[in-house]
Motif scaffolding. Structure first.
Motif, PDB file in Angstrom:
ATOM      1  N   LEU A  75       5.291  34.541 -13.474  1.00 38.36           N
ATOM      2  CA  LEU A  75       3.951  34.140 -13.031  1.00 38.36           C
ATOM      3  C   LEU A  75       3.690  32.658 -13.256  1.00 38.36           C
ATOM      4  CD1 LEU A  75       1.989  37.181 -14.559  1.00 38.36           C
ATOM      5  CD2 LEU A  75       2.689  36.853 -12.173  1.00 38.36           C
ATOM      6  N   ARG A  76       4.682  31.951 -13.744  1.00 40.04           N
ATOM      7  CA  ARG A  76       4.471  30.563 -14.184  1.00 40.04           C
ATOM      8  C   ARG A  76       4.363  29.602 -12.999  1.00 40.04           C
ATOM      9  NH1 ARG A  76       8.064  29.035 -19.267  1.00 40.04           N
ATOM     10  NH2 ARG A  76       7.275  31.100 -19.762  1.00 40.04           N
ATOM     11  N   ALA A  77       3.309  28.727 -13.057  1.00 36.95           N
ATOM     12  CA  ALA A  77       3.118  27.769 -11.958  1.00 36.95           C
ATOM     13  C   ALA A  77       3.105  26.323 -12.436  1.00 36.95           C
ATOM     14  CB  ALA A  77       1.809  28.078 -11.228  1.00 36.95           C
ATOM     15  N   ASN A  78       3.060  26.109 -13.755  1.00 35.30           N
ATOM     16  CA  ASN A  78       3.178  24.739 -14.256  1.00 35.30           C
ATOM     17  C   ASN A  78       3.760  24.771 -15.672  1.00 35.30           C
ATOM     18  OD1 ASN A  78       1.117  24.062 -16.483  1.00 35.30           O
ATOM     19  ND2 ASN A  78      -0.126  25.199 -14.988  1.00 35.30           N
ATOM     20  N   PRO A  79       4.276  23.608 -16.146  1.00 40.14           N
ATOM     21  CA  PRO A  79       5.005  23.621 -17.420  1.00 40.14           C
ATOM     22  C   PRO A  79       4.172  23.223 -18.634  1.00 40.14           C
ATOM     23  CG  PRO A  79       5.386  21.549 -16.324  1.00 40.14           C
ATOM     24  CD  PRO A  79       4.402  22.303 -15.465  1.00 40.14           C
ATOM     25  N   SER A  80       2.834  23.209 -18.521  1.00 45.50           N
ATOM     26  CA  SER A  80       2.011  22.761 -19.652  1.00 45.50           C
ATOM     27  C   SER A  80       2.268  23.634 -20.878  1.00 45.50           C
ATOM     28  CB  SER A  80       0.529  22.825 -19.284  1.00 45.50           C
ATOM     29  OG  SER A  80       0.157  24.158 -19.036  1.00 45.50           O
ATOM     30  N   GLY A  81       2.280  23.012 -22.031  1.00 43.48           N
ATOM     31  CA  GLY A  81       2.456  23.757 -23.277  1.00 43.48           C
ATOM     32  C   GLY A  81       3.779  24.503 -23.317  1.00 43.48           C
ATOM     33  N   TRP A  82       4.863  23.819 -22.946  1.00 45.64           N
ATOM     34  CA  TRP A  82       6.140  24.558 -22.775  1.00 45.64           C
ATOM     35  C   TRP A  82       6.675  25.153 -24.060  1.00 45.64           C
ATOM     36  CZ3 TRP A  82      11.296  21.577 -21.632  1.00 45.64           C
ATOM     37  CH2 TRP A  82      11.408  20.450 -22.451  1.00 45.64           C
ATOM     38  N   LEU A  83       6.332  24.563 -25.195  1.00 43.98           N
ATOM     39  CA  LEU A  83       6.773  25.178 -26.458  1.00 43.98           C
ATOM     40  C   LEU A  83       6.043  26.508 -26.681  1.00 43.98           C
ATOM     41  CD1 LEU A  83       8.245  25.294 -29.142  1.00 43.98           C
ATOM     42  CD2 LEU A  83       6.562  23.675 -30.084  1.00 43.98           C
ATOM     43  N   TYR A  84       4.728  26.492 -26.472  1.00 45.57           N
ATOM     44  CA  TYR A  84       3.950  27.732 -26.612  1.00 45.57           C
ATOM     45  C   TYR A  84       4.455  28.783 -25.619  1.00 45.57           C
ATOM     46  CZ  TYR A  84      -0.281  30.714 -26.525  1.00 45.57           C
ATOM     47  OH  TYR A  84      -1.170  31.767 -26.579  1.00 45.57           O
ATOM     48  N   ARG A  85       4.707  28.348 -24.384  1.00 42.45           N
ATOM     49  CA  ARG A  85       5.205  29.294 -23.369  1.00 42.45           C
ATOM     50  C   ARG A  85       6.527  29.930 -23.824  1.00 42.45           C
ATOM     51  NH1 ARG A  85       2.735  28.799 -18.337  1.00 42.45           N
ATOM     52  NH2 ARG A  85       1.445  26.943 -18.059  1.00 42.45           N
ATOM     53  N   ALA A  86       7.419  29.071 -24.351  1.00 42.42           N
ATOM     54  CA  ALA A  86       8.717  29.589 -24.807  1.00 42.42           C
ATOM     55  C   ALA A  86       8.524  30.583 -25.950  1.00 42.42           C
ATOM     56  CB  ALA A  86       9.610  28.438 -25.254  1.00 42.42           C
ATOM     57  N   SER A  87       7.565  30.284 -26.822  1.00 45.34           N
ATOM     58  CA  SER A  87       7.354  31.177 -27.971  1.00 45.34           C
ATOM     59  C   SER A  87       6.805  32.528 -27.520  1.00 45.34           C
ATOM     60  CB  SER A  87       6.414  30.529 -28.998  1.00 45.34           C
ATOM     61  OG  SER A  87       5.067  30.559 -28.559  1.00 45.34           O
ATOM     62  N   LYS A  88       5.920  32.520 -26.537  1.00 46.87           N
ATOM     63  CA  LYS A  88       5.346  33.803 -26.093  1.00 46.87           C
ATOM     64  C   LYS A  88       6.360  34.588 -25.240  1.00 46.87           C
ATOM     65  CE  LYS A  88       1.238  33.648 -28.060  1.00 46.87           C
ATOM     66  NZ  LYS A  88       0.847  34.570 -29.137  1.00 46.87           N
ATOM     67  N   ALA A  89       7.228  33.875 -24.520  1.00 50.47           N
ATOM     68  CA  ALA A  89       8.321  34.575 -23.817  1.00 50.47           C
ATOM     69  C   ALA A  89       9.225  35.255 -24.842  1.00 50.47           C
ATOM     70  CB  ALA A  89       9.105  33.596 -22.956  1.00 50.47           C
ATOM     71  N   ALA A  90       9.489  34.547 -25.946  1.00 48.99           N
ATOM     72  CA  ALA A  90      10.326  35.135 -27.002  1.00 48.99           C
ATOM     73  C   ALA A  90       9.600  36.290 -27.682  1.00 48.99           C
ATOM     74  CB  ALA A  90      10.704  34.069 -28.025  1.00 48.99           C
ATOM     75  N   LEU A  91       8.306  36.160 -27.878  1.00 50.63           N
ATOM     76  CA  LEU A  91       7.527  37.256 -28.477  1.00 50.63           C
ATOM     77  C   LEU A  91       7.572  38.489 -27.566  1.00 50.63           C
ATOM     78  CD1 LEU A  91       5.570  38.344 -30.666  1.00 50.63           C
ATOM     79  CD2 LEU A  91       3.695  37.357 -29.311  1.00 50.63           C
TER      80      LEU A  91
END
Ligand SMILES: NC(=O)c1ccc[n+]([C@@H]2O[C@H](COP(=O)([O-])OP(=O)(O)OC[C@H]3O[C@@H](n4cnc5c(N)ncnc54)[C@H](OP(=O)(O)O)[C@@H]3O)[C@@H](O)[C@H]2O)c1
Length: 245
Positions: free
Chosen positions: A159-175
């Motif tokens: 569902l991703r449309a932009n890379p803002s907060g990519w560290l947070y995004r990576a962490s929630k993908a891992a979660l």
């Protein structure tokens, strides 16, 4: 009036009040000092449920006690604290357990690399925290419990449309990955879901967010009440709509 929870060992007390039947549950909220976590505690307590909440500092613990919850001190990023969680939970049988603790980290817009400290801070709370705490919670789940992690749509790759907060995004993908494995490990014993709370007006979400915290949590509580074992391992929006990974 007798204390409903004195009716244990039955983990669920059924009481008749104001003309309707209420099912009293035992609820655990991990990371409940403020924002979404504290609102979960407030709403479950308001409905008469037995609630245990965790916080990192005395002010947060007192807010939980003021709501009538059992307050436990827990920093999910602290290895000793996470492993020490087992003994206060010993003998508990939670019907609902929610891993809510989370941090956002640097508010990047592009591919700015996080520092080592920023990476560790976000990953240690959002991912390693869950990987340490969920195994401590597992023995304290009632049969047929619901175990949720508060994830984020920002963690979805589809569902991703932009890379803002990519560290947070990576962490929630891992979660989300952690939640999926929990659903496999607890198959037949608990229903495990990752929830997106919406964009919520909290310290993290900011004042311009879409949803009031009470509306977000009310919707997530309805979703947790309605979720079925067949949905274990799912990623759901606050209103229960399935989300893509
Ligand atoms: N607000 C949104 O729009 C939004 C959207 C999607 C997902 N989420 C997720 O929803 C959850 C709650 O967010 P929120 O909006 O309520 O954020 P918040 O207001 O910033 O609250 C974050 C909560 O996490 C706790 N926490 C942080 N680090 C911790 C640690 N090391 N150990 C234990 N607890 C810790 C905080 O405790 P302290 O008070 O001790 O710091 C606080 O209770 C998070 O997982 C977040 O990623 C929020």
């Amino acid at each position: 009036m007798p204390c409903l929870f004195a009716l244990r060992p039955e983990r669920v007390a059924v009481a008749r009040g104001r003309g309707r039947t209420m099912r009293h549950m035992n609820v655990l909220i991990l990371g409940a000092s403020r924002g979404i976590g504290l609102e979960f505690v407030r709403q479950y307590r308001a409905d008469g449920h037995r609630v245990t909440g965790t916080a990192r500092d005395e002010a947060g613990l007192q807010r939980l006690r003021d709501l009538g919850a059992t307050a436990l001190r827990l920093d999910v990023a602290d290895v000793a604290g996470a492993s020490a969680l087992a003994w206060p939970l010993d003998g508990e049988a939670f019907d609902v357990a929610v891993f809510n603790a989370g941090v956002y980290g640097p508010r990047t817009t592009g591919l700015q690399p996080p520092t080592q400290a920023e990476f560790d801070a976000v990953m240690h709370v959002n991912v390693l925290g869950a990987m340490r705490v969920l195994p401590q919670v597992e023995p304290a789940l009632a049969p047929g419990a619901v175990l949720a992690v508060i994830s984020s749509r920002m963690g979805s790759m589809g569902l991703r449309a932009n890379p803002s907060g990519w560290l947070y995004r990576a962490s929630k993908a891992a979660l989300n990955s952690v939640l999926k494995d929990a659903s496999l490990a607890l198959a037949g014993r608990a229903t495990c879901v990752a929830l997106h709370p919406g964009w919520v007006r909290t310290d993290m979400g900011g004042e311009g967010a879409d949803l009031d915290v009470s509306d977000s949590v009310a919707a997530m509580r309805r979703t947790l009440a309605a979720v079925t074992p067949a949905q274990s391992g799912a990623f759901l929006d606050h209103d229960g709509t399935p989300l893509g990974w």
